[in-house]
Design a protein around this motif. Structure first.
Motif, PDB file in Angstrom:
ATOM      1  N   ARG A 260       0.836  -1.211   0.000  1.00 46.95           N
ATOM      2  CA  ARG A 260       0.000   0.000   0.000  1.00 46.95           C
ATOM      3  C   ARG A 260       0.865   1.252   0.000  1.00 46.95           C
ATOM      4  O   ARG A 260       0.567   2.226  -0.683  1.00 46.95           O
ATOM      5  CB  ARG A 260      -0.879   0.020   1.251  1.00 46.95           C
ATOM      6  CG  ARG A 260      -2.125  -0.780   1.099  1.00 46.95           C
ATOM      7  CD  ARG A 260      -2.858  -0.875   2.406  1.00 46.95           C
ATOM      8  NE  ARG A 260      -3.041   0.416   3.052  1.00 46.95           N
ATOM      9  CZ  ARG A 260      -3.368   0.572   4.332  1.00 46.95           C
ATOM     10  NH1 ARG A 260      -3.526  -0.489   5.086  1.00 46.95           N
ATOM     11  NH2 ARG A 260      -3.535   1.753   4.832  1.00 46.95           N
ATOM     12  N   ALA A 261       1.941   1.203   0.768  1.00 44.25           N
ATOM     13  CA  ALA A 261       2.800   2.387   0.898  1.00 44.25           C
ATOM     14  C   ALA A 261       3.440   2.739  -0.445  1.00 44.25           C
ATOM     15  O   ALA A 261       3.461   3.910  -0.844  1.00 44.25           O
ATOM     16  CB  ALA A 261       3.872   2.137   1.957  1.00 44.25           C
ATOM     17  N   LEU A 262       3.943   1.742  -1.164  1.00 43.85           N
ATOM     18  CA  LEU A 262       4.607   2.067  -2.435  1.00 43.85           C
ATOM     19  C   LEU A 262       3.593   2.535  -3.482  1.00 43.85           C
ATOM     20  O   LEU A 262       3.862   3.462  -4.258  1.00 43.85           O
ATOM     21  CB  LEU A 262       5.428   0.891  -2.967  1.00 43.85           C
ATOM     22  CG  LEU A 262       6.419   1.353  -4.034  1.00 43.85           C
ATOM     23  CD1 LEU A 262       7.656   1.984  -3.399  1.00 43.85           C
ATOM     24  CD2 LEU A 262       6.820   0.244  -4.977  1.00 43.85           C
ATOM     25  N   VAL A 263       2.424   1.927  -3.488  1.00 42.85           N
ATOM     26  CA  VAL A 263       1.367   2.371  -4.412  1.00 42.85           C
ATOM     27  C   VAL A 263       1.067   3.848  -4.159  1.00 42.85           C
ATOM     28  O   VAL A 263       0.975   4.651  -5.094  1.00 42.85           O
ATOM     29  CB  VAL A 263       0.092   1.510  -4.260  1.00 42.85           C
ATOM     30  CG1 VAL A 263      -1.094   2.135  -4.996  1.00 42.85           C
ATOM     31  CG2 VAL A 263       0.337   0.096  -4.779  1.00 42.85           C
ATOM     32  N   ALA A 264       0.976   4.238  -2.885  1.00 41.35           N
ATOM     33  CA  ALA A 264       0.653   5.631  -2.544  1.00 41.35           C
ATOM     34  C   ALA A 264       1.800   6.577  -2.883  1.00 41.35           C
ATOM     35  O   ALA A 264       1.578   7.761  -3.141  1.00 41.35           O
ATOM     36  CB  ALA A 264       0.298   5.727  -1.064  1.00 41.35           C
ATOM     37  N   GLN A 265       3.022   6.074  -2.902  1.00 44.62           N
ATOM     38  CA  GLN A 265       4.152   6.934  -3.252  1.00 44.62           C
ATOM     39  C   GLN A 265       4.237   7.191  -4.752  1.00 44.62           C
ATOM     40  O   GLN A 265       4.656   8.250  -5.178  1.00 44.62           O
ATOM     41  CB  GLN A 265       5.456   6.279  -2.789  1.00 44.62           C
ATOM     42  CG  GLN A 265       5.877   6.755  -1.408  1.00 44.62           C
ATOM     43  CD  GLN A 265       7.130   6.056  -0.934  1.00 44.62           C
ATOM     44  OE1 GLN A 265       7.126   4.843  -0.730  1.00 44.62           O
ATOM     45  NE2 GLN A 265       8.195   6.815  -0.781  1.00 44.62           N
ATOM     46  N   VAL A 266       3.835   6.205  -5.542  1.00 45.00           N
ATOM     47  CA  VAL A 266       3.988   6.309  -7.001  1.00 45.00           C
ATOM     48  C   VAL A 266       2.713   6.875  -7.655  1.00 45.00           C
ATOM     49  O   VAL A 266       2.792   7.684  -8.580  1.00 45.00           O
ATOM     50  CB  VAL A 266       4.342   4.932  -7.603  1.00 45.00           C
ATOM     51  CG1 VAL A 266       4.318   4.969  -9.126  1.00 45.00           C
ATOM     52  CG2 VAL A 266       5.713   4.472  -7.100  1.00 45.00           C
ATOM     53  N   PHE A 267       1.560   6.461  -7.147  1.00 42.01           N
ATOM     54  CA  PHE A 267       0.290   6.868  -7.762  1.00 42.01           C
ATOM     55  C   PHE A 267      -0.490   7.823  -6.861  1.00 42.01           C
ATOM     56  O   PHE A 267      -0.280   7.869  -5.650  1.00 42.01           O
ATOM     57  CB  PHE A 267      -0.592   5.636  -8.010  1.00 42.01           C
ATOM     58  CG  PHE A 267      -0.056   4.671  -9.030  1.00 42.01           C
ATOM     59  CD1 PHE A 267       0.092   5.049 -10.361  1.00 42.01           C
ATOM     60  CD2 PHE A 267       0.284   3.367  -8.674  1.00 42.01           C
ATOM     61  CE1 PHE A 267       0.568   4.154 -11.311  1.00 42.01           C
ATOM     62  CE2 PHE A 267       0.759   2.464  -9.617  1.00 42.01           C
ATOM     63  CZ  PHE A 267       0.906   2.856 -10.935  1.00 42.01           C
ATOM     64  N   GLU A 268      -1.429   8.544  -7.485  1.00 43.97           N
ATOM     65  CA  GLU A 268      -2.401   9.320  -6.715  1.00 43.97           C
ATOM     66  C   GLU A 268      -3.787   9.072  -7.306  1.00 43.97           C
ATOM     67  O   GLU A 268      -3.924   8.649  -8.458  1.00 43.97           O
ATOM     68  CB  GLU A 268      -2.061  10.815  -6.743  1.00 43.97           C
ATOM     69  CG  GLU A 268      -2.106  11.427  -8.130  1.00 43.97           C
ATOM     70  CD  GLU A 268      -1.546  12.836  -8.144  1.00 43.97           C
ATOM     71  OE1 GLU A 268      -1.137  13.333  -7.083  1.00 43.97           O
ATOM     72  OE2 GLU A 268      -1.531  13.442  -9.240  1.00 43.97           O
ATOM     73  N   LEU A 269      -4.818   9.355  -6.506  1.00 44.86           N
ATOM     74  CA  LEU A 269      -6.193   9.148  -6.961  1.00 44.86           C
ATOM     75  C   LEU A 269      -6.546  10.130  -8.075  1.00 44.86           C
ATOM     76  O   LEU A 269      -6.112  11.276  -8.068  1.00 44.86           O
ATOM     77  CB  LEU A 269      -7.168   9.332  -5.805  1.00 44.86           C
ATOM     78  CG  LEU A 269      -7.261   8.175  -4.800  1.00 44.86           C
ATOM     79  CD1 LEU A 269      -8.152   8.563  -3.641  1.00 44.86           C
ATOM     80  CD2 LEU A 269      -7.777   6.905  -5.480  1.00 44.86           C
ATOM     81  N   ALA A 270      -7.339   9.665  -9.024  1.00 48.96           N
ATOM     82  CA  ALA A 270      -7.773  10.529 -10.123  1.00 48.96           C
ATOM     83  C   ALA A 270      -9.122  10.043 -10.632  1.00 48.96           C
ATOM     84  O   ALA A 270      -9.506   8.902 -10.388  1.00 48.96           O
ATOM     85  CB  ALA A 270      -6.749  10.463 -11.261  1.00 48.96           C
ATOM     86  N   ASN A 271      -9.843  10.908 -11.326  1.00 49.66           N
ATOM     87  CA  ASN A 271     -11.073  10.476 -11.988  1.00 49.66           C
ATOM     88  C   ASN A 271     -10.698   9.470 -13.077  1.00 49.66           C
ATOM     89  O   ASN A 271      -9.681   9.625 -13.723  1.00 49.66           O
ATOM     90  CB  ASN A 271     -11.793  11.653 -12.640  1.00 49.66           C
ATOM     91  CG  ASN A 271     -12.228  12.672 -11.601  1.00 49.66           C
ATOM     92  OD1 ASN A 271     -12.286  12.369 -10.415  1.00 49.66           O
ATOM     93  ND2 ASN A 271     -12.526  13.882 -12.052  1.00 49.66           N
TER      94      ASN A 271
END
Ligand code: SF4
Lengths: 371, 97
Positions: A260-271
């Motif tokens: 979860r931590a790496l996903v949050a570092q590389v990506f951000e939420l978007a439409n």
């Protein structure tokens, strides 16, 4: 693999079916979110065995099926470029774009390669510094950790000829969109076990409370699915609406934190656009600005591409549970796994293909029922 | 691509800072990234693998516990069912249809 493959035990399955049937005072409508679960349910005929007690609506959890047409068209445009090696999971190759699919681009001379892991695509970029290697980063929260790692490693190792075309979607906003629809019939959810293995299930707790629906984190074997249904039915009969975890052997409440931590570092939420459904607010992931150099849309200038989806395909209605695949007029005629019109017919996790391949005998029945 | 498969870790190594390993899926062996579960797994453990990445460890004790509870329940139900059938047929002999 003792105690892992045993979740196919037929005695237990039979008992669970009997228990569910004995427990219900009315018919309940549940949705399984994940395409892998759809596959098991249709292949094992679990929905038929529970007829009268539980109706299963097949949810939008097939990543191949919900990747929007415009992302496919972007993939096709990039893959056709002379200096590009375009890499993808195998099941994306036959998803129809506006004009053709990736397989046809390859037949016309495009360099399209199937990889098992996004790290294989990164390794390809290291071996071919003279080429641009692009990876089609699609999927739900289950593939996001892998795709995030490929970008993270590319930066760490200084591989600049690697980029990703991102089309990531996330489950909770889709569940919310389904519950918000005025004609929604879903009364309880089997949440996708492996999505929750990564993310945990705290995100579902406010949804269960707000919309008063039980949400059961469920595994993929027949016994898992039946136990998940039994837990949902129990809650419905008792008037409860909580998040419960059937898939305890693989899922913890907070998920796999390093992932979860790496996903949050590389990506951000978007439409994100969902094929056949339309845009769902904050339902997808895109690369954070600091990783812009690895964003294939920016690298190849395809970000602005917009397209309209074909009328004939009823994927939106199928993916939100408003119709069953055989009720689509194109099902089995204009649209078959050999010549798919829409994405749900392409992947084995797609509801249309599951019905076509695994329950051909039901086609006539359902068509009659629908007419 | 979304189907996760359980497999058993055969070996673990460090690949330039990334934990990698060989995982056995019922006879088929593959190279898998173990980075996300590195702190909690050892050789012999089961993991769920998606697109070349272990995304969670499978708790074997939990798998066994759950299975045994379910199995016991199904056997109890079976017994009860047999008792009901027996009762019904006994009553049937007393009271001819
Ligand atoms: S049967 Fe084919 S055309 Fe109809 S909804 Fe499914 S994929 Fe689309």
């Amino acid at each position: 693999m003792k105690y892992l493959a045993e979740y196919r035990d037929t005695d237990i399955a039979r008992t669970l079916i009997a228990r569910i049937k004995a427990r219900v005072t009315r018919r309940w409508t549940l949705m399984e979110v994940c395409g892998g679960q759809t596959h098991t349910i249709v292949r094992q005929g679990l929905d038929e065995l529970l007829e009268g007690a539980v109706e299963m609506i097949h949810g939008p959890g097939c990543p191949v099926c919900v990747t929007p047409l415009e992302q496919i068209d972007k993939a096709l445009a990039i893959a056709a470029r002379p200096n590009v090696i375009f890499t993808s999971f195998g099941d994306m190759l036959r998803v129809p774009g506006s004009e053709c699919d990736l397989q046809q681009v390859r037949a016309r001379g495009g360099d399209v390669k199937v990889v098992y892991s996004p790290l294989d695509a990164l390794a390809l970029a290291q071996r071919h510094p003279e080429k641009e290697v692009v990876f089609f980063a699609v999927g739900f929260e289950t593939t996001a950790p892998a795709n995030a790692m490929s970008v993270w490693r590319a930066r760490e190792l200084g591989v600049s000829n690697f980029s990703v075309l991102v089309s990531h979607v996330t489950v909770p906003p889709a569940i919310t969109a389904i519950l918000e629809a005025p004609d929604n019939r879903v009364q309880g959810f089997l949440a996708a076990g492996h999505v929750c293995a990564v993310m945990g299930y705290t995100e579902y707790e406010p949804i269960a409370a707000k919309y008063k629906v039980p949400i059961i984190v469920t595994g993929f074997e027949p016994v898992d699915i039946l136990e998940g249904m039994a837990m949902a039915v129990n809650q419905l009969e008792e008037g409860r609406h909580e998040v419960e975890n059937q898939y305890v052997r693989s899922v913890r409440r907070t998920g796999t934190e390093p992932a979860r931590a790496l996903v949050a570092q590389v990506f951000e939420l978007a439409n994100r656009q969902w094929r056949g459904i339309g845009e769902i607010p904050m339902s997808g992931l895109r690369l954070r600005d600091e990783f812009a150099a690895y964003d294939a849309e920016r690298k190849f200038g395809v970000g602005g591409l917009k397209v309209t989806e074909p009328e004939a395909c009823k994927a939106g209605a199928v993916l939100t549970g408003r119709i069953k695949p055989p009720q689509c007029p194109a099902f089995g005629t204009l649209c078959t796994p050999e010549r798919p019109l829409g994405a749900p017919m392409v992947s084995t996790e797609g509801a249309c293909s599951a019905y076509y391949n695994l329950a051909k005998y039901r086609t006539s029945e359902s068509a009659e029922a629908a007419s | 691509m979304c189907l996760g498969i359980p497999g058993k870790i055969q070996s673990i190594r460090d690949d330039a800072g990334l934990a990698m390993g060989i995982v056995d899926f019922g006879g088929v062996r593959r190279d898998v990234c173990l980075q996300y579960v590195a702190d909690e797994v050892a050789v012999g453990d089961y993991v769920i693998v998606h697109v070349g990445f272990a995304i969670t460890k499978v708790d074997e004790d939990e798998a066994r516990r759950t299975f045994e509870v379910l199995k016991e329940m199904s056997q109890l139900d079976e017994l009860q069912w047999m008792a009901e059938v027996a009762d019904a047929s006994l009553k049937g002999t007393e009271k001819p249809a």
